[in-house]
Design an enzyme around this catalytic site. Structure first.
Site, mmCIF file in Angstrom:
data_model
loop_
_atom_site.group_PDB
_atom_site.id
_atom_site.type_symbol
_atom_site.label_atom_id
_atom_site.label_comp_id
_atom_site.label_asym_id
_atom_site.label_seq_id
_atom_site.Cartn_x
_atom_site.Cartn_y
_atom_site.Cartn_z
ATOM 1 N N GLY A 373 0.831 -1.198 0.000
ATOM 2 C CA GLY A 373 0.000 0.000 0.000
ATOM 3 C C GLY A 373 0.861 1.240 0.000
ATOM 4 N N PRO A 374 0.264 2.386 -0.278
ATOM 5 C CA PRO A 374 1.040 3.631 -0.325
ATOM 6 C C PRO A 374 1.624 3.982 1.047
ATOM 7 C CG PRO A 374 -1.312 4.051 -0.657
ATOM 8 C CD PRO A 374 -1.152 2.589 -0.597
ATOM 9 N N PRO A 375 2.550 4.912 1.095
ATOM 10 C CA PRO A 375 3.187 5.260 2.368
ATOM 11 C C PRO A 375 2.161 5.834 3.341
ATOM 12 C CG PRO A 375 4.316 6.318 0.522
ATOM 13 C CD PRO A 375 3.094 5.700 -0.028
ATOM 14 N N GLY A 376 2.377 5.569 4.602
ATOM 15 C CA GLY A 376 1.570 6.205 5.640
ATOM 16 C C GLY A 376 0.197 5.618 5.846
ATOM 17 N N VAL A 377 -0.040 4.398 5.361
ATOM 18 C CA VAL A 377 -1.363 3.823 5.560
ATOM 19 C C VAL A 377 -1.391 2.847 6.737
ATOM 20 C CG1 VAL A 377 -2.151 4.124 3.214
ATOM 21 C CG2 VAL A 377 -0.939 2.032 3.844
ATOM 22 N N GLY A 378 -0.244 2.692 7.403
ATOM 23 C CA GLY A 378 -0.263 1.889 8.624
ATOM 24 C C GLY A 378 0.402 0.532 8.517
ATOM 25 N N LYS A 379 1.213 0.327 7.500
ATOM 26 C CA LYS A 379 1.874 -0.970 7.355
ATOM 27 C C LYS A 379 2.802 -1.225 8.540
ATOM 28 C CE LYS A 379 3.561 0.137 3.274
ATOM 29 N NZ LYS A 379 2.977 1.479 3.123
ATOM 30 N N THR A 380 3.652 -0.239 8.813
ATOM 31 C CA THR A 380 4.601 -0.414 9.905
ATOM 32 C C THR A 380 3.883 -0.547 11.236
ATOM 33 O OG1 THR A 380 6.007 1.069 8.675
ATOM 34 C CG2 THR A 380 6.698 0.535 10.892
ATOM 35 N N SER A 696 -3.058 1.840 -18.474
ATOM 36 C CA SER A 696 -4.384 2.247 -18.026
ATOM 37 C C SER A 696 -4.765 3.667 -18.428
ATOM 38 C CB SER A 696 -4.511 2.066 -16.510
ATOM 39 O OG SER A 696 -3.749 3.040 -15.854
ATOM 40 N N LYS A 739 -7.098 4.588 -7.106
ATOM 41 C CA LYS A 739 -7.394 5.615 -8.117
ATOM 42 C C LYS A 739 -8.634 6.410 -7.720
ATOM 43 C CE LYS A 739 -5.197 3.280 -11.971
ATOM 44 N NZ LYS A 739 -5.398 2.426 -13.151
HETATM 45 P P1 ADP Z 1 3.523 2.897 6.447
HETATM 46 O O1 ADP Z 1 4.389 1.945 7.158
HETATM 47 O O2 ADP Z 1 2.424 2.242 5.677
HETATM 48 O O3 ADP Z 1 4.247 3.893 5.607
HETATM 49 P P2 ADP Z 1 2.936 3.882 9.072
HETATM 50 O O4 ADP Z 1 2.642 2.618 9.729
HETATM 51 O O5 ADP Z 1 4.261 4.499 9.335
HETATM 52 O O6 ADP Z 1 2.747 3.767 7.520
HETATM 53 O O7 ADP Z 1 1.792 4.926 9.388
HETATM 54 C C1 ADP Z 1 1.950 6.314 9.451
HETATM 55 C C2 ADP Z 1 1.231 6.867 10.654
HETATM 56 O O8 ADP Z 1 -0.163 6.749 10.504
HETATM 57 C C3 ADP Z 1 1.574 6.125 11.901
HETATM 58 O O9 ADP Z 1 1.704 7.034 12.935
HETATM 59 C C4 ADP Z 1 0.359 5.234 12.137
HETATM 60 O O10 ADP Z 1 0.163 4.971 13.490
HETATM 61 C C5 ADP Z 1 -0.752 6.048 11.582
HETATM 62 N N1 ADP Z 1 -1.810 5.214 11.043
HETATM 63 C C6 ADP Z 1 -1.839 4.600 9.856
HETATM 64 N N2 ADP Z 1 -2.989 3.931 9.684
HETATM 65 C C7 ADP Z 1 -3.719 4.114 10.792
HETATM 66 C C8 ADP Z 1 -5.027 3.685 11.219
HETATM 67 N N3 ADP Z 1 -5.792 2.921 10.458
HETATM 68 N N4 ADP Z 1 -5.461 4.081 12.414
HETATM 69 C C9 ADP Z 1 -4.692 4.857 13.191
HETATM 70 N N5 ADP Z 1 -3.473 5.307 12.872
HETATM 71 C C10 ADP Z 1 -2.977 4.947 11.666
#
Ligand code: ADP
Length: 809
Positions: A373-380, A696, A739
């Site tokens: 998934g894109p950055p910042g969606v909560g993977k880590t 696409s 998209k």
């Molecule tokens: P990724 O690893 O996908 O780039 P991160 O895990 O670093 O993204 O997420 C970025 C920030 O957003 C983190 O502080 C994370 O806790 C928060 N975050 C992402 N998804 C959620 C969610 N569904 N609910 C609450 N916080 C989230």
């Protein structure tokens, strides 16, 4: 017999010349290891019976005795032919009988003589002798003088080198001005070999004798000098490389004596203890101990020693046997996941299933999870939550841009600055051999001549072989079978297929504005407030402010920038609090600009006007979904097609297909085919610095072309995605959810999608569907109907050629 006492040697007894009275028949005593020269004083221990008899006979008469040297000193009873013929008539000055029958005698050389005949006698040797007269050297010529000076100098040198020189010796040497006597004196003190001394005594001519002595002296000086030089060289050598060592050894010895440990021993002892504590497998332990023994032998400051030390440090700090105990409580796990993550229901369910299987069958070699998934969606943060839920350690490494296999597997120790690969590094950091191990950006792995990192990665991930993962630096295998790997990627297209096969991909898409708002309010704001040391009651965010931050200060699929902006806002307020202001602080739409500066994005202005030749496509990129503008222009030329904007191969082909379709069907729109004859067609996809690829955008390009050719503008609120065929069929695409979110951010209200992607609409959040109308289509005709505005009145101007410029700042 014949031991000499050299201390007494140099002394001359001034007496009246006794030579005249020497009888021609004398008792003879053979000596073993000395040649007696004239004037020489020599104490002798005499034990052999014949010799004692000879001495006694001499004492009984006039004390004269002939002393000659044996050819071979080892013979106990030499025969006449085993004794040199030339010797010295000596006088016994003193004699002492010892209780054991031996005799101690002090003798002095009187005159050189030659045995002319042995007289028969059983109990002792008795010989007839002829005195050898030396030619008188009354006139000492220049050569002799020089020779004597030389001999004196050399003698002094040698004695000095030997540490035997005294002033007395010096004055004796300079007092003798007879070449023969000087030769004898020096020869008797030179520690010559017996045969050499005998050669000298047999030279009758004093000058010749002195010359010979001079030669021998010269050789001796050279030898002594050479010896001294070699010695000092060796000493230098030793002192350079070994002095430190000896000193250190001494210090160690002293410390040992005092019952203390010196640094070095202490270091070695520490390593020994650490190796023990590390509980390595047999093979590793043997290697570590071997390296420790090497370290012990090395100079502690040498470069090699530090290489060995680094290696040992790695070895002892790796968690060979250290692991944490899994605690899987499903209720708690759910609570942990829910607490940190809003939404993501499907994903959380999948994770809980995964954990359940682990709980029931701890030995399972379950699939390797891969979050895409894109950055910042909560993977880590999901990965962290899994680790928390299982009470495991969490480590994270990034594989982005790695092209070298050695990054994964380590460099061999022969390289300068070699280190283990990232996997082993991660384990050391984790401190346990069963952490949750997250590897980021596996879609950005490269491969080149330095080897293929993905194959090394495969070995690490594959449950069949990772029990013996070998790292080049350790030169040993490490058991990775207990590690729980989780991989992450932004898009799955570029993940090496061998890896993709072994993983279970879990897609995480971006968040809608609504979701972002809720996450910000429930998670991000409270966290930032806390991290910046602000009390919750000191600050209040209005809903409008949060929305505004999302809309005008960020433009992303995930939450990274949002969190960053909220963080910087909190910092500004923290400063005011620290400076003494009381608060509480209200963060509202109006006050936002004060804290964050002017907005960075203007969603409304960002949108293009409806224009001729400008269509809106949708792209699925590393950072999520985005709108993509396609421009087409007709310019004077020779019927060629120009493509610009860093289009990848697939996209270029797609553009050609769109072109062919447009050309084939242009008649339907009332445009003559001649239009292509003296015109060039230019297709440009702005934001040229970003490479774009994929099929696409096919229908978007065809739409822009037909718009340019017909002069009908493209509706600015319509975006489209779909591959095009030559016949104008619209084929399905991937990443629809991303998209759609991208389109929503850009303020699009209608999205044209391929009919075949209709099932994907289920995935689209309801609030997105509320704002966007999705229209599935089968062919290009439908696209044109929806996207193009009606033809302008007849006399309207031709297609606008001005390139549209996005106003993003
Ligand atoms: P990724 O690893 O996908 O780039 P991160 O895990 O670093 O993204 O997420 C970025 C920030 O957003 C983190 O502080 C994370 O806790 C928060 N975050 C992402 N998804 C959620 C969610 N569904 N609910 C609450 N916080 C989230």
């Amino acid at each position: 017999m014949g031991e000499t006492d050299k201390d007494d040697l140099i002394s001359i007894i001034e007496e009246e010349d006794p030579e005249t009275n020497i009888p021609t028949t004398l008792p003879m005593m053979p000596v073993r290891d000395v040649v007696i020269f004239t004037d020489m004083l020599l104490p002798l221990f005499v034990g052999r019976e014949k010799s004692v008899n000879a001495i006694e006979e001499a004492i009984g008469k006039d004390r004269y005795l002939f002393v000659a040297t044996q050819v071979d000193p080892n013979i106990e009873n030499p025969k006449a032919e085993e004794i040199y013929r030339i010797g010295t008539v000596s006088r016994i000055l003193r004699m002492l009988k010892l209780p054991d029958g031996r005799v101690k005698a002090l003798v002095q050389g009187i005159a050189k003589a030659k045995i002319s005949k042995y007289l028969r006698k059983r109990s002792l040797f008795r010989v007839k002798i002829e005195i050898i007269e030396e030619p008188e050297s009354s006139v000492v010529d220049l050569e002799a003088e020089a020779l004597m000076r030389n001999v004196r100098e050399y003698s002094e040198k040698i004695l000095t080198l030997r540490g035997e020189y005294t002033n007395e010796v010096g004055s004796i040497l300079s007092s003798i001005d007879d070449p023969g006597r000087l030769a004898d004196l020096v020869a008797s003190n030179l520690r010559l070999k017996i045969d050499e001394a005998q050669t000298i005594i047999e030279i009758i001519d004093p000058i010749q004798r002195l010359k010979k002595v001079n030669d021998l002296l010269f050789r001796e000086v050279e030898l002594s000098a050479m010896q001294a030089k070699i010695q000092s060289e060796v000493k230098d050598e030793i002192s350079k490389s070994q002095k430190d060592y000896f000193l250190r050894e001494q210090v160690r010895a002293i410390h040992r004596e005092l019952g203390e440990l010196d640094e070095r021993t202490q270091e070695i002892e520490e390593y020994k203890a650490k190796i023990k504590r590390a509980r390595m497998p047999q093979e590793a332990k043997a290697e570590a101990e071997k390296q420790l023994r090497r370290l012990e032998q090395m100079h502690p400051d040498s470069a090699e020693a530090s290489v060995v030390r680094t290696y040992l440090d790695w070895m002892v700090e790796l968690p060979w046997k250290k692991s944490t105990t899994d605690v899987i409580d499903m209720k708690k796990a759910k609570a942990v996941l829910d607490a940190d993550h809003y939404g993501l229901e499907k994903i959380k369910d999948r994770i809980l299933e995964y954990l359940s299987v682990r709980k029931l069958n701890p030995d399972t070699k379950g699939p390797i999870l891969c979050f895409v998934g894109p950055p910042g969606v909560g993977k880590t943060s999901l990965g962290r939550a899994i680790a928390n839920a299982m009470k495991r350690k969490f480590v994270r490494i990034s594989l982005g841009g790695i092209r070298d296999e050695a990054e994964i597997r380590g460099h061999r120790r022969t390289y300068i600055g070699a280190l283990p690969g990232r996997i082993i590094q991660g384990l050391k950091q984790a401190g346990s051999n069963n952490p949750v191990f997250m590897m980021d950006e596996i879609d950005k792995l490269g491969a080149d001549f330095r080897g293929d990192p993905s194959s090394a990665l495969l070995e690490a991930l594959d449950p069949e072989q990772n029990g013996e993962f070998s790292d080049h630096y350790l030169n040993l295998s490490f058991d990775l079978s207990k590690v729980m790997f989780i991989l992450t990627a932004n898009i799955s297209d570029t993940i090496p297929s061998a890896l993709l096969d072994r993983m279970e991909v879990i897609n995480l898409s971006g968040y809608t504005e609504e979701e972002k708002k809720i996450i910000a309010q429930t998670h991000l704001v409270p966290r930032q407030v806390k991290e910046n040391g602000i009390k919750p009651r000191q600050i209040r965010f209005s809903e409008g402010a949060v929305l505004q931050v999302i809309r005008e200060y960020t433009c992303e699929a995930g939450l990274r920038n949002l969190e960053r902006e909220l963080g910087s806002l909190c910092r500004k307020i923290a400063r005011r609090i620290a400076e003494g202001e009381k608060g509480p602080f209200q963060v509202t739409r109006q006050s936002l600009e004060k804290y964050l500066g002017p907005p960075k994005y203007y969603p409304e202005l960002d949108k293009e006007e409806s224009q001729v030749g400008l269509s809106t496509g949708l792209a699925w990129t590393q950072v999520g979904g985005e709108v993509l503008y396609v421009e087409a222009s007709i310019i004077n030329g020779k019927g060629e097609m120009i493509l610009t904007g860093q289009l990848g191969e697939v996209m270029q082909e797609s553009a050609r297909a769109a072109m062919s379709y447009a050309r084939f069907n242009i008649g339907e729109f009332g445009v003559k085919d001649e239009i292509f004859e003296n015109r060039d067609i230019h297709i440009h996809v702005p934001a040229g610095a970003i490479p774009k690829d994929g099929p696409s955008a096919g229908i978007a390009m065809a739409t822009a072309l037909i718009s340019a050719l017909t002069g009908r503008a493209v509706n600015k609120d319509v975006a489209m995605t779909g591959e095009i065929t030559l016949r104008g069929r619209v084929l399905p695409i991937g990443g629809l959810k991303e998209k759609a979110l991208g389109a929503l951010r850009a303020g699009i209200t209608t999205v044209i999608i391929p009919e075949k992607n209709k099932p994907d609409l289920v995935e689209i959040p309801r609030n997105v569907k509320r704002k966007i109308t999705f229209i599935p289509v089968k062919n290009m005709d439908q696209v044109i109907d929806i996207a193009l505005e009606p033809a302008p009145p007849k006399k309207a101007p031709k297609a606008k050629k001005k390139a549209a410029i996005r106003k993003k700042s």
